[in-house]
Motif scaffolding. Structure first.
Motif, PDB file in Angstrom:
ATOM      1  N   ASP A 156      53.334 -88.967 -22.780  1.00  0.00           N
ATOM      2  CA  ASP A 156      54.022 -88.553 -21.568  1.00  0.00           C
ATOM      3  C   ASP A 156      54.265 -89.742 -20.643  1.00  0.00           C
ATOM      4  OD1 ASP A 156      55.038 -86.254 -20.237  1.00  0.00           O
ATOM      5  OD2 ASP A 156      53.430 -86.467 -18.765  1.00  0.00           O
ATOM      6  N   LYS A 157      53.256 -90.588 -20.495  1.00  0.00           N
ATOM      7  CA  LYS A 157      53.405 -91.777 -19.639  1.00  0.00           C
ATOM      8  C   LYS A 157      54.472 -92.717 -20.188  1.00  0.00           C
ATOM      9  CE  LYS A 157      49.045 -91.954 -17.296  1.00  0.00           C
ATOM     10  NZ  LYS A 157      47.674 -91.929 -17.780  1.00  0.00           N
ATOM     11  N   ARG A 160      57.875 -91.366 -19.431  1.00  0.00           N
ATOM     12  CA  ARG A 160      58.259 -91.604 -18.037  1.00  0.00           C
ATOM     13  C   ARG A 160      58.647 -93.064 -17.805  1.00  0.00           C
ATOM     14  NH1 ARG A 160      53.928 -88.035 -14.389  1.00  0.00           N
ATOM     15  NH2 ARG A 160      54.728 -85.994 -15.007  1.00  0.00           N
TER      16      ARG A 160
ATOM     17  N   ALA B  94      54.846 -83.575 -11.661  1.00  0.00           N
ATOM     18  CA  ALA B  94      55.904 -84.378 -12.289  1.00  0.00           C
ATOM     19  C   ALA B  94      57.014 -84.687 -11.279  1.00  0.00           C
ATOM     20  CB  ALA B  94      56.470 -83.662 -13.508  1.00  0.00           C
ATOM     21  N   THR B  97      55.728 -87.447  -9.038  1.00  0.00           N
ATOM     22  CA  THR B  97      55.539 -88.731  -9.711  1.00  0.00           C
ATOM     23  C   THR B  97      56.885 -89.336 -10.123  1.00  0.00           C
ATOM     24  OG1 THR B  97      53.325 -88.104 -10.402  1.00  0.00           O
ATOM     25  CG2 THR B  97      54.395 -89.848 -11.672  1.00  0.00           C
ATOM     26  N   LEU B  98      57.817 -88.510 -10.589  1.00  0.00           N
ATOM     27  CA  LEU B  98      59.136 -89.047 -10.947  1.00  0.00           C
ATOM     28  C   LEU B  98      59.847 -89.579  -9.705  1.00  0.00           C
ATOM     29  CD1 LEU B  98      60.422 -86.481 -13.623  1.00  0.00           C
ATOM     30  CD2 LEU B  98      59.106 -88.576 -13.952  1.00  0.00           C
ATOM     31  N   GLU B 181      66.587 -85.236 -12.914  1.00  0.00           N
ATOM     32  CA  GLU B 181      65.254 -85.137 -13.529  1.00  0.00           C
ATOM     33  C   GLU B 181      64.249 -84.498 -12.572  1.00  0.00           C
ATOM     34  OE1 GLU B 181      64.077 -86.097 -16.760  1.00  0.00           O
ATOM     35  OE2 GLU B 181      66.254 -86.006 -16.995  1.00  0.00           O
TER      36      GLU B 181
END
Lengths: 208, 208, 208
Positions: A156-157, A160, B94, B97-98, B181
Motif C-alpha cells: 500500500d505504501k 501511494r 487515506a 494521507t493522500l 484520488e
C-alpha cells in the motif's frame, strides 16, 4: 490457533494448495514486468495461461463442493476462499495484459516503486503457499496473518509513493494514466492476497 | 424493529460503540482538510493515529469473538460489522494521507464540493455513534437506515458534481488526478458508512 | 442442476423476476447512449426512474424477508441476490447520469467499444430475465452460468480495448477522463450481472 478438523477431506485441501501455487507462480512471472528480456506479449500469454488453469481449478473446486456432503469447513467459506485465490490470479494477469496492451515501457522505464510492488507480491505468493501447506498439516497459522498484513501495508505504501511520482510531473499524462491502471491491478492483487489470509483467519476462528 | 437480544454480552457492544466513535472522530478531524490552520502532515498523522487505534480495537474484537462461545448475534455478522467500521476509518485516513502526499492545496483552494463531502461524512459519523448507542439500548433503528441512506445519496451527488467541476477545464490535469484520488476515498468512506448501516439492518432482520 | 424447493414461497420469486426485468430494461434503455435521438437528460431521467423503482422493490423484498419465516432459500442469500440485482441497476443509472453530467458526446462521437459494451449488457439483461424464469420453473440453470461468464469476459475485453483507444492519443485528456468514468460504470454493471449469476449458482449448490 490450530485447525483440528484436518483429516476429513484431504483432496479438498489439494485444491487450495494448487490455487496458492498458481497465485505464487503468477506473481513470480511478473518479475519480468517491463524487462527487455521477456516481450510483453509473451509475459501476458504466460499469465493468461496461469489464469485459465486457475479458472478450471476453481470450477472443479465448485463442482466438488457441490458433490461433497461433508466438507472440512463451512461450505460457503470454501467457496469464498477459492474465489479470493482466483481474484489474486485475475489481478496479476490483468497487470501483465494491460502492460502488453498499453505499452507504457515503450516510452519510459518502469518506475522503481512499481517493481517494488511486484517484489512484495512475490513475497505474498511464497507466504501463501507456505500457509496452505501449514493449514493442511494442522500447523499454527498466526504468523501468516501477521506477515500478510505487514506485506499488504508495504504494498500500500509503495502504491501511494508511486502515485506521488506519477502525479509529480515527470511523465506525460497518457503515460501516467497507463501506469496507474497497471499499478491499480498490482495493488488490488496485494489486497486480494490479504483477503485470502483474512478468510483463512475467519475459518480458523470458527473451527477453533 | 427492535433488537431484543441485548443483555447477553454487553462487552461486545462496547467494541462497536468504540469503533463507531473512532469513525466519527476521524470524520470530524477531516474538517481541517485543506485548511491553512492545520498542516497536512499534522492532519495525516492524526488520522494515522486513529486508524492504528481502530486496527488494534478490531484485532481485539476478533480475538474476543474467537474466545467467546455465546455471542449476541451471528459471529460472521459481528466480524463483518467490525471489518466495515474499520473500512470507514481506513478510507478517511487515506483521504488525509493522500492530501499530505500529493499536496493539491499548495496549488489550489479546496473545491466546495469536496468540503461538502466532508460535512456529510461528519453527519454520517455522528449518526453512526447514535445508532450504536441505540443498538446497545435496544431502541428502534429504522431511522438510522433511512438517514444513512439519504446521507450516502447526498455524498454521491456531491461526488458527481465535484467530478463535473474537475472535468470542466478549471484545473491542471495533474491537479484533477490528485483531487480525484482524494475525493474517491471520501466517496468510499461514505459508501462504507452505509455498508455499516446495511450490516446492522441485516442483523436486525435476523434477530427480529 | 435443478432447484427443487420451488413451490414454497412463489411471491418471493416474483421479486427477483421483477428486479431482473428492471435490470434488463435499464440495459435496453442504454442503447440510446450517445445517440442524437434521445437527449442525455431524458436518458438519465429514464434510468433514474428505473433505479428508484428498483430501490423500492429491493426495500419491499427486505421487508418481506424480514416478515417471512420460511423462505425458499437461505435468507442471507436472498438478501445478497436482491442487493446484487440492485447493484446492476445502480451502475447502469450511473453510466447514463454521468454521460448527462459530463457531456462527452458534445465533443466526440461514442467510441465503438463503448457501444459494444452496451450491446453485451443488453444480452446480459435478457439472459438474466430468462434465468430467473427458469429458476421459478425449476429448470436447469447451468447454461446461465456459462453464458454470463462468457458475456462478462467479452465485456472485459471490450473495456480493455476501449482503454487502449482512450490512452492512444486520439482524444483530449479531459475527454479521456470523462469517457473512462462512464466505461468504468458499464464494466462494473457487467461484473454485477456476473455476480448475480454466481449468487444463483451458490444457492443452487446448497439446495441441490
Amino acid at each position: 490457533m490450530r485447525l483440528r478438523l484436518r483429516p476429513r477431506e484431504p483432496e479438498l485441501y489439494e485444491f487450495f494448495t494448487r490455487a496458492a501455487r498458481n497465485a505464487a507462480e503468477a506473481a513470480e512471472a511478473l518479475a519480468e514486468l517491463g524487462s527487455a528480456d521477456t516481450g510483453s506479449e509473451e509475459l501476458s500469454n504466460r499469465l493468461v495461461e496461469i489464469e485459465h488453469r486457475n479458472d478450471e481449478l476453481t470450477h472443479e473446486l465448485y463442482n466438488r463442493l457441490n458433490a461433497t456432503f461433508v466438507t472440512p469447513f463451512d461450505r460457503d467459506d470454501m467457496y469464498r476462499l477459492g474465489s479470493r485465490l482466483d481474484d489474486v490470479v485475475d489481478h496479476l494477469e490483468a497487470a501483465a495484459t494491460l502492460t502488453h496492451l498499453y505499452q507504457p515501457f515503450a516510452d519510459v522505464t518502469p518506475p522503481p516503486e512499481l517493481l517494488d510492488q511486484v517484489s512484495v507480491l512475490r513475497k505474498l505468493g511464497a507466504l501463501t503457499v507456505t500457509a496452505f501447506d501449514d493449514l493442511a498439516a494442522g500447523r499454527d497459522l498466526r504468523h501468516y496473518w501477521v506477515e500478510s498484513n505487514s506485506l499488504e501495508n508495504e504494498a500500500d505504501k509503495l502504491y501511494r509513493m508511486l502515485l506521488v511520482r506519477l502525479f509529480g510531473g515527470e511523465y506525460e499524462t497518457l503515460t501516467v494514466l497507463k501506469l496507474k491502471e497497471i499499478a491499480d491491478e498490482l495493488e488490488e492483487a496485494a489486497d486480494a492476497f490479504e483477503l485470502v489470509a483474512n478468510t483463512v483467519e475467519a475459518i480458523a476462528v470458527k473451527e477453533s
